[in-house]
Enzyme design. Structure first.
Site, PDB file in Angstrom:
ATOM      1  N   GLY A  51       0.832  -1.193   0.000  1.00 33.78           N
ATOM      2  CA  GLY A  51       0.000   0.000   0.000  1.00 33.78           C
ATOM      3  C   GLY A  51       0.864   1.240   0.000  1.00 33.78           C
ATOM      4  O   GLY A  51       2.045   1.156   0.329  1.00 33.78           O
ATOM      5  N   CYS A  78       5.321  -6.024   1.546  1.00 32.99           N
ATOM      6  CA  CYS A  78       5.592  -4.593   1.477  1.00 32.99           C
ATOM      7  C   CYS A  78       4.955  -3.866   2.671  1.00 32.99           C
ATOM      8  O   CYS A  78       5.358  -4.080   3.797  1.00 32.99           O
ATOM      9  CB  CYS A  78       5.090  -4.089   0.129  1.00 32.99           C
ATOM     10  SG  CYS A  78       5.792  -2.545  -0.358  1.00 32.99           S
ATOM     11  N   TYR A  79       3.926  -3.058   2.462  1.00 35.90           N
ATOM     12  CA  TYR A  79       3.247  -2.399   3.588  1.00 35.90           C
ATOM     13  C   TYR A  79       2.837  -3.440   4.630  1.00 35.90           C
ATOM     14  O   TYR A  79       2.955  -3.218   5.834  1.00 35.90           O
ATOM     15  CB  TYR A  79       2.019  -1.644   3.076  1.00 35.90           C
ATOM     16  CG  TYR A  79       1.250  -0.925   4.172  1.00 35.90           C
ATOM     17  CD1 TYR A  79       1.562   0.384   4.531  1.00 35.90           C
ATOM     18  CD2 TYR A  79       0.215  -1.560   4.868  1.00 35.90           C
ATOM     19  CE1 TYR A  79       0.882   1.041   5.545  1.00 35.90           C
ATOM     20  CE2 TYR A  79      -0.475  -0.916   5.874  1.00 35.90           C
ATOM     21  CZ  TYR A  79      -0.140   0.383   6.218  1.00 35.90           C
ATOM     22  OH  TYR A  79      -0.829   1.021   7.222  1.00 35.90           O
ATOM     23  N   HIS A 167       7.797  -7.446  -3.983  1.00 41.00           N
ATOM     24  CA  HIS A 167       6.522  -7.944  -4.512  1.00 41.00           C
ATOM     25  C   HIS A 167       6.683  -9.306  -5.203  1.00 41.00           C
ATOM     26  O   HIS A 167       7.160  -9.368  -6.330  1.00 41.00           O
ATOM     27  CB  HIS A 167       5.946  -6.944  -5.520  1.00 41.00           C
ATOM     28  CG  HIS A 167       5.464  -5.693  -4.856  1.00 41.00           C
ATOM     29  ND1 HIS A 167       4.243  -5.611  -4.245  1.00 41.00           N
ATOM     30  CD2 HIS A 167       6.050  -4.488  -4.683  1.00 41.00           C
ATOM     31  CE1 HIS A 167       4.081  -4.410  -3.727  1.00 41.00           C
ATOM     32  NE2 HIS A 167       5.164  -3.705  -3.980  1.00 41.00           N
ATOM     33  N   GLU A 169       4.342 -11.063  -6.366  1.00 38.55           N
ATOM     34  CA  GLU A 169       3.227 -11.281  -7.303  1.00 38.55           C
ATOM     35  C   GLU A 169       3.498 -10.758  -8.705  1.00 38.55           C
ATOM     36  O   GLU A 169       2.788 -11.088  -9.636  1.00 38.55           O
ATOM     37  CB  GLU A 169       1.941 -10.659  -6.739  1.00 38.55           C
ATOM     38  CG  GLU A 169       1.908  -9.127  -6.654  1.00 38.55           C
ATOM     39  CD  GLU A 169       2.554  -8.548  -5.385  1.00 38.55           C
ATOM     40  OE1 GLU A 169       3.390  -9.256  -4.782  1.00 38.55           O
ATOM     41  OE2 GLU A 169       2.255  -7.405  -5.027  1.00 38.55           O
ATOM     42  N   ASP A 226     -18.091 -12.413 -21.696  1.00 42.78           N
ATOM     43  CA  ASP A 226     -18.633 -12.559 -20.341  1.00 42.78           C
ATOM     44  C   ASP A 226     -20.108 -12.938 -20.337  1.00 42.78           C
ATOM     45  O   ASP A 226     -20.511 -13.885 -19.658  1.00 42.78           O
ATOM     46  CB  ASP A 226     -18.432 -11.263 -19.542  1.00 42.78           C
ATOM     47  CG  ASP A 226     -17.001 -10.782 -19.626  1.00 42.78           C
ATOM     48  OD1 ASP A 226     -16.116 -11.632 -19.837  1.00 42.78           O
ATOM     49  OD2 ASP A 226     -16.769  -9.568 -19.510  1.00 42.78           O
ATOM     50  N   LYS A 366     -11.247 -12.056 -16.037  1.00 41.78           N
ATOM     51  CA  LYS A 366     -11.645 -12.353 -17.413  1.00 41.78           C
ATOM     52  C   LYS A 366     -10.990 -13.626 -17.956  1.00 41.78           C
ATOM     53  O   LYS A 366     -11.632 -14.432 -18.617  1.00 41.78           O
ATOM     54  CB  LYS A 366     -11.303 -11.171 -18.313  1.00 41.78           C
ATOM     55  CG  LYS A 366     -11.908 -11.300 -19.681  1.00 41.78           C
ATOM     56  CD  LYS A 366     -12.090  -9.962 -20.338  1.00 41.78           C
ATOM     57  CE  LYS A 366     -13.041 -10.082 -21.490  1.00 41.78           C
ATOM     58  NZ  LYS A 366     -14.186  -9.200 -21.355  1.00 41.78           N
TER      59      LYS A 366
END
Ligand code: XMP
Length: 510
Positions: A51, A78-79, A167, A169, A226, A366
């Site tokens: 964050g 991180c945060y 990070h 990710e 979708d 998606k």
């Protein structure tokens, strides 16, 4: 599931995707969520996201520290790492050097989520910190360090609690996947059962419960991924009790209304074509203002929808293909962003018609919907279809929309897409289309002077439509497209190429 508390990092959704790629369900909740508002029996692991704030700053987001006394396996990123260090009694320091971007870390402790690498291993990571942990809390050990910060990874010595300053990710942390995997399977002890087959089975059962016979449901199809996959899935539960309809606004691509209808029928959907093209074009007559066009189309769509819904008896439910990013956007810690364009969707419908909503993809991204479509044996031409905006060609015809100008754009657009497909580029491009400009210019054809309209070609690469880069198109393709448009499309004597990215431009021209 793995619960992710969002402290406002731009990468939070990415954490959820990485966990789901391991076939484990994960959900993002705002950091203000309290433990008593969640069914904790389902939460096998907790991730505290990154964050933009400082843990000790005045703008630190609200967080219930009770989360950290629950004995749930936890990973701070991180945060989230700083929050954990602060909470458990460590010391934070303001970085001498702020670090954003690529960095190298050294493994100091080969255990816990770092067990995959021997001590001393160096790994490339994506770092982002202003603050950093200076002293780990009691009971913790340092797992990794970097040049810019002495402690970029830590873990508790006896509990499944660890934290990373970088990070894991993002793709720029190549070993990040392994770190997340170690947390999810070794620490949180999740099993890999979040699969398309399981999801489909669960949703069919859930929908059948939600809409008991003889109740009926309605679904407006756009021809896009979708709504089509949602309808196919719901139809497995409801059969003929699901009434789909497709509105021809007269603003579709050339032959699109017919070909979409054929594709939908081939999927065994109970689908009706509502031809409202004269009505849309009539209401748009004389209108050039982009926002006004969008508002008119939104209003007429709702009117057509209501009339059609009322003509069916016993409809109580509405199926929508709402995706997860739409849902978490609205609960995120960030404030609302400015309205750049009024998006046309059917969001206003349920209150007016008092339908109960069925949104089978509220928890999906998606690409996960595409995987479901594949599992449901749907054809690639639907699953890989480039997005098409709700207001259709209206936002690609600058100036007044007349039936003649619609035809001009349809013809030019058809040629462009035909050539893009023939060159094998369709699937790699987010969107490719033609735009009709309100510009006439002088040309020469044969021996005669022309004073005709201009077509702009637009092709972009994008991940999600939020940002985009203009796509590189080979010279011979552009040459062929330009030649064909000027020769085959009446009323066009000039073709230009749009080389703007988003931001500062948007993908559509209006
Ligand atoms: P912009 O032009 O804002 O578009 O960069 C971003 C993405 O959204 C699509 N788009 C729409 N989709 N209803 C939709 O369903 C709309 O009103 C609408 N307007 C734009 C656009 O095609 C691009 O993919």
């Amino acid at each position: 599931m793995i619960l992710i508390l969002d402290f406002g990092s731009q990468y939070t959704q990415l954490i959820a995707r990485r966990v789901r790629e391991l076939s484990v369900y994960s959900e993002v909740r705002p950091c203000t969520t309290t433990p008593d508002s969640v069914d904790l029996s389902k939460v096998k692991g907790l991730i505290l996201s990154g964050g933009p704030s400082s843990v000790t700053g005045e703008d630190a987001p609200t967080f219930d520290p009770g989360w950290l006394s629950l004995d749930i396996p936890t990973l701070g990123i991180c945060y989230g790492m700083q929050l954990m260090a602060h909470h458990f009694g460590g010391t934070l320091g303001r970085g001498i050097a702020r670090e954003y971007g690529p960095s190298t870390i050294t493994i100091e402790d080969n255990a816990g989520i770092f067990e995959s690498w021997p001590k001393g291993t160096q790994l490339s990571v994506w770092m982002s910190h202003g603050d950093h942990v200076e002293v780990v809390p009691a009971g913790f050990v340092t797992c990794a360090s970097s040049k810019g910060a002495p402690i970029v990874g830590m873990r508790h010595t006896s509990k499944p609690v660890s934290a990373l300053q970088f990070h894991p990710e993002v793709v720029h942390t190549p070993e990040g996947r392994t770190l997340i995997k170690n947390f999810v399977f070794n620490e949180a002890k999740c099993s890999a059962d979040w699969t398309p087959e399981n999801f489909i089975e669960q949703q069919i059962a859930k929908t059948a419960d939600q809409v008991p016979a003889p109740a009926q449901a309605i679904c407006a199809l756009s021809g896009g991924v979708d709504s089509t996959v949602a309808a196919v899935l719901v139809a497995r539960a409801l059969g003929e009790r699901l009434h789909c309809f497709f509105v021809d606004t007269g603003l579709m691509r050339k032959n699109e209304a017919q070909s979409v209808m054929e594709r939908l029928k081939a999927l065994d959907l109970n689908v009706t074509l509502v031809d409202a093209s004269a009505r849309f074009l009539g209401e748009l007559k004389g209108v050039s203002d982009p926002e006004l066009k969008r508002k008119i189309i939104g209003r007429v769509f709702i009117e057509v929808f209501e009339e059609h819904a009322k003509s069916l008896k016993g409809v109580t439910h509405l199926v929508q293909g709402t995706l997860y990013p739409d849902v978490i956007e609205s609960v995120s810690v960030r404030g609302p962003s400015a309205t750049i364009k009024t998006h046309h969707n059917v969001g206003g419908l349920p209150e007016r018609l008092q339908f109960k909503l069925i949104e089978p993809f509220r928890e999906l991204f998606k690409d996960e919907v595409r995987l479901l479509g594949k599992e449901l044996d749907m054809p690639q031409e639907i699953l890989q279809r480039q997005p098409f905006p709700g207001p259709g060609l209206a936002v690609r015809i600058l100036g007044e929309i007349t039936p003649e100008r619609v035809t001009t754009l349809q013809e030019a657009d058809y040629i462009f897409l035909e050539e893009i497909r023939a060159a094998g580029l369709y699937a790699g491009i987010w969107q490719s289309f033609a735009v009709l400009l309100p510009v006439r210019s002088v040309g020469v054809m044969g021996d005669g002077r022309t004073y005709d309209e201009t077509i702009a070609l637009r092709a972009v690469y994008s991940e999600d439509g939020m940002t985009a880069d203009w796509a590189y198109l080979p010279e011979d393709l552009l040459r062929r497209v330009s030649n064909r448009i000027v020769n085959e499309v009446k009323g066009v004597n000039r073709v230009v190429l749009d080389i703007s990215s988003k931001p500062p431009a948007t993908i559509e021209w209006e």
